[in-house]
Design a protein around this motif. Structure first.
Motif, PDB file in Angstrom:
ATOM      1  N   VAL A 296      59.289 -66.735  -6.569  1.00 39.32           N
ATOM      2  CA  VAL A 296      58.398 -65.641  -6.557  1.00 39.32           C
ATOM      3  C   VAL A 296      56.884 -66.505  -6.528  1.00 39.32           C
ATOM      4  N   LEU A 297      56.945 -67.380  -7.512  1.00 40.17           N
ATOM      5  CA  LEU A 297      55.737 -68.014  -7.677  1.00 40.17           C
ATOM      6  C   LEU A 297      55.135 -68.687  -6.279  1.00 40.17           C
ATOM      7  N   PHE A 298      56.062 -69.325  -5.773  1.00 35.65           N
ATOM      8  CA  PHE A 298      56.040 -70.129  -4.401  1.00 35.65           C
ATOM      9  C   PHE A 298      55.551 -69.119  -3.491  1.00 35.65           C
ATOM     10  N   THR A 299      56.111 -67.999  -3.478  1.00 37.89           N
ATOM     11  CA  THR A 299      55.829 -66.920  -2.410  1.00 37.89           C
ATOM     12  C   THR A 299      54.346 -66.660  -2.656  1.00 37.89           C
ATOM     13  N   LYS A 300      53.948 -66.241  -3.834  1.00 35.64           N
ATOM     14  CA  LYS A 300      52.451 -65.748  -4.181  1.00 35.64           C
ATOM     15  C   LYS A 300      51.583 -66.985  -3.824  1.00 35.64           C
TER      16      LYS A 300
ATOM     17  N   HIS B  11      59.673 -67.573  14.661  1.00 35.00           N
ATOM     18  CA  HIS B  11      58.885 -66.285  14.194  1.00 35.00           C
ATOM     19  C   HIS B  11      59.298 -65.789  12.950  1.00 35.00           C
ATOM     20  N   LEU B  12      60.631 -66.093  12.454  1.00 39.32           N
ATOM     21  CA  LEU B  12      61.073 -65.537  11.043  1.00 39.32           C
ATOM     22  C   LEU B  12      61.815 -66.644  10.366  1.00 39.32           C
ATOM     23  N   LEU B  13      61.577 -66.832   9.165  1.00 40.52           N
ATOM     24  CA  LEU B  13      62.106 -67.840   8.295  1.00 40.52           C
ATOM     25  C   LEU B  13      62.728 -66.790   7.133  1.00 40.52           C
ATOM     26  N   VAL B  14      64.088 -66.577   6.988  1.00 40.19           N
ATOM     27  CA  VAL B  14      64.503 -66.129   5.942  1.00 40.19           C
ATOM     28  C   VAL B  14      65.307 -66.961   4.988  1.00 40.19           C
ATOM     29  N   ASN B  15      64.760 -67.380   3.857  1.00 38.09           N
ATOM     30  CA  ASN B  15      65.288 -68.243   2.844  1.00 38.09           C
ATOM     31  C   ASN B  15      66.231 -67.518   2.036  1.00 38.09           C
ATOM     32  N   ASN B  16      67.368 -67.361   2.307  1.00 43.28           N
ATOM     33  CA  ASN B  16      68.395 -66.396   1.746  1.00 43.28           C
ATOM     34  C   ASN B  16      69.447 -67.212   0.887  1.00 43.28           C
ATOM     35  N   ALA B  17      69.809 -68.411   1.381  1.00 48.00           N
ATOM     36  CA  ALA B  17      71.017 -69.120   0.534  1.00 48.00           C
ATOM     37  C   ALA B  17      70.746 -69.259  -0.710  1.00 48.00           C
TER      38      ALA B  17
ATOM     39  N   SER C 199      53.544 -69.913  16.103  1.00 50.63           N
ATOM     40  CA  SER C 199      54.408 -68.955  16.389  1.00 50.63           C
ATOM     41  C   SER C 199      53.689 -67.676  15.851  1.00 50.63           C
ATOM     42  N   ALA C 200      52.795 -67.589  15.052  1.00 54.19           N
ATOM     43  CA  ALA C 200      52.134 -66.630  14.448  1.00 54.19           C
ATOM     44  C   ALA C 200      51.776 -65.510  15.435  1.00 54.19           C
ATOM     45  N   PRO C 201      52.090 -64.010  15.015  1.00 48.03           N
ATOM     46  CA  PRO C 201      52.260 -63.694  13.863  1.00 48.03           C
ATOM     47  C   PRO C 201      54.055 -63.699  13.558  1.00 48.03           C
ATOM     48  N   SER C 202      53.946 -64.716  12.246  1.00 47.33           N
ATOM     49  CA  SER C 202      55.314 -64.865  11.937  1.00 47.33           C
ATOM     50  C   SER C 202      55.353 -64.728  10.413  1.00 47.33           C
ATOM     51  N   ARG C 203      56.647 -64.354   9.968  1.00 53.08           N
ATOM     52  CA  ARG C 203      57.107 -64.259   8.544  1.00 53.08           C
ATOM     53  C   ARG C 203      57.844 -65.257   7.676  1.00 53.08           C
ATOM     54  N   ILE C 204      57.666 -65.310   6.583  1.00 55.42           N
ATOM     55  CA  ILE C 204      58.480 -66.071   5.594  1.00 55.42           C
ATOM     56  C   ILE C 204      59.211 -65.142   4.851  1.00 55.42           C
ATOM     57  N   ILE C 205      60.434 -64.877   4.506  1.00 54.41           N
ATOM     58  CA  ILE C 205      61.081 -64.086   3.589  1.00 54.41           C
ATOM     59  C   ILE C 205      61.795 -64.843   2.564  1.00 54.41           C
ATOM     60  N   ASN C 206      61.537 -64.990   1.163  1.00 51.80           N
ATOM     61  CA  ASN C 206      62.123 -65.487   0.079  1.00 51.80           C
ATOM     62  C   ASN C 206      62.936 -64.456  -0.556  1.00 51.80           C
ATOM     63  N   VAL C 207      64.522 -64.604  -0.486  1.00 55.17           N
ATOM     64  CA  VAL C 207      65.348 -63.797  -1.263  1.00 55.17           C
ATOM     65  C   VAL C 207      65.351 -64.293  -2.727  1.00 55.17           C
ATOM     66  N   SER C 208      64.592 -63.276  -3.736  1.00 61.82           N
ATOM     67  CA  SER C 208      64.566 -63.573  -4.904  1.00 61.82           C
ATOM     68  C   SER C 208      65.439 -62.707  -5.728  1.00 61.82           C
TER      69      SER C 208
ATOM     70  N   THR D 284      46.053 -67.160   8.670  1.00 59.85           N
ATOM     71  CA  THR D 284      46.780 -67.496   9.618  1.00 59.85           C
ATOM     72  C   THR D 284      47.819 -66.703  10.319  1.00 59.85           C
ATOM     73  N   GLU D 285      47.839 -65.568   9.955  1.00 59.54           N
ATOM     74  CA  GLU D 285      48.893 -64.514  10.390  1.00 59.54           C
ATOM     75  C   GLU D 285      50.308 -64.980  10.253  1.00 59.54           C
ATOM     76  N   VAL D 286      50.645 -65.900   9.273  1.00 60.34           N
ATOM     77  CA  VAL D 286      51.757 -66.117   8.681  1.00 60.34           C
ATOM     78  C   VAL D 286      51.789 -65.133   7.329  1.00 60.34           C
ATOM     79  N   LEU D 287      52.727 -64.273   7.258  1.00 63.99           N
ATOM     80  CA  LEU D 287      52.864 -63.570   6.074  1.00 63.99           C
ATOM     81  C   LEU D 287      54.040 -63.978   5.258  1.00 63.99           C
ATOM     82  N   THR D 288      54.027 -63.774   3.906  1.00 63.76           N
ATOM     83  CA  THR D 288      55.344 -64.141   3.063  1.00 63.76           C
ATOM     84  C   THR D 288      55.550 -63.055   1.937  1.00 63.76           C
ATOM     85  N   PHE D 289      56.819 -63.090   1.803  1.00 64.69           N
ATOM     86  CA  PHE D 289      57.337 -61.881   1.059  1.00 64.69           C
ATOM     87  C   PHE D 289      58.525 -62.260   0.206  1.00 64.69           C
TER      88      PHE D 289
END
Length: 247
Positions: A212-216, A124-130, A169-178, A225-230
């Motif tokens: 940031v460009l990848f996220t946009k 449901h949630l992927l946090v790309n933090n590393a 798994s939607a609604p789901s989220r992708i978080i990219n730590v920039s 798709t109910e998959v949101l990216t941030f």
């Protein structure tokens, strides 16, 4: 009347104290306020890369406290397991797991994605933090400049490999730590891999702009798709030593 004249030392110490206090207040201000919402995440499966320390560890801890199933994706399994035990005890949530993921190896990214896909029905949630920051010049297993490889390319591949599961798994989220360093970034198409000239700060900013460009672009492609990216800037945070990367 006696006039008191403070010594130069006292004046200097006072100035230093004022400066330090101002910096602390500024750090808290740009870091934003703490979130106190009471939402729960029972039944949700989340992945946090680089979660054995720093931001990732605190994010994983918070998700665990809210009842989520947490997958800690880390390069060093021993450090991950130590942090996992701490989080389990702190959150009273046994659904916290360590999976090995080395973002400097696309082979490792593929293996991790296959393991996650096989063992988990939903994500449901992927946090790309590393990430790594301003490190000495190094190359990933496939020969990419390390900051670009770890901060962007590894997460780019991981996200795409898990995209079908995230859609399922939607609604789901992708978080990219920039980082706000992306404002200083420039995609150098003539020297994307910094083969001609390596500047640690420029390479880092380039990798964060790539986030940031990848996220946009991903947000555009996932419309409907109910998959949101941030893409998020975490503020000024002491996350440990980001200057070295041991293979």
């Amino acid at each position: 009347m006696v006039h008191y004249r403070p010594s130069r030392l006292i004046v200097a110490l006072s100035a230093i104290g004022t400066t330090v206090g101002g910096l602390v207040i500024f750090k808290d201000y740009i870091g934003g306020c703490r979130y106190y919402g009471e939402e729960t995440m029972h039944g949700k499966t989340v992945i946090v890369t680089g979660s054995n320390c720093g931001i990732g560890k605190e994010v994983a801890r918070e998700f665990a406290k809210r009842g989520a199933k947490v997958i800690m994706a880390c390069r060093d399994i021993n450090k991950c397991d130590k942090s996992r035990q701490e989080i389990v005890l702190d959150s009273n949530n046994g659904q916290v797991y360590c999976y090995k993921l080395d973002l400097a190896s696309l082979r490792s990214v593929r293996k991790f994605a296959e393991e996650v896909d096989t063992k988990n029905s939903f994500i449901h949630l992927l946090v790309n933090n590393a990430g790594v920051m301003r490190c000495p010049h190094q190359l990933t297993e496939e020969g990419f400049e390390l900051q670009l490889g770890v901060n962007h390319l590894g997460h780019f591949m991981l996200t795409n490999l898990l995209l079908d599961k995230l859609k399922l798994s939607a609604p789901s989220r992708i978080i990219n730590v920039s980082s706000t360093a992306h404002y200083r970034g420039h995609i150098d198409y003539d020297d994307l891999n910094s083969d001609k000239h390596y500047d640690a700060a420029k390479a880092y900013s380039q990798s964060k702009l790539a986030n940031v460009l990848f996220t946009k672009e991903l947000a555009n492609r996932l419309k409907g798709t109910e998959v949101l990216t941030f893409a998020v800037h975490p503020g000024i945070v002491n996350t440990g030593d980001n200057t070295t990367y041991e293979f």
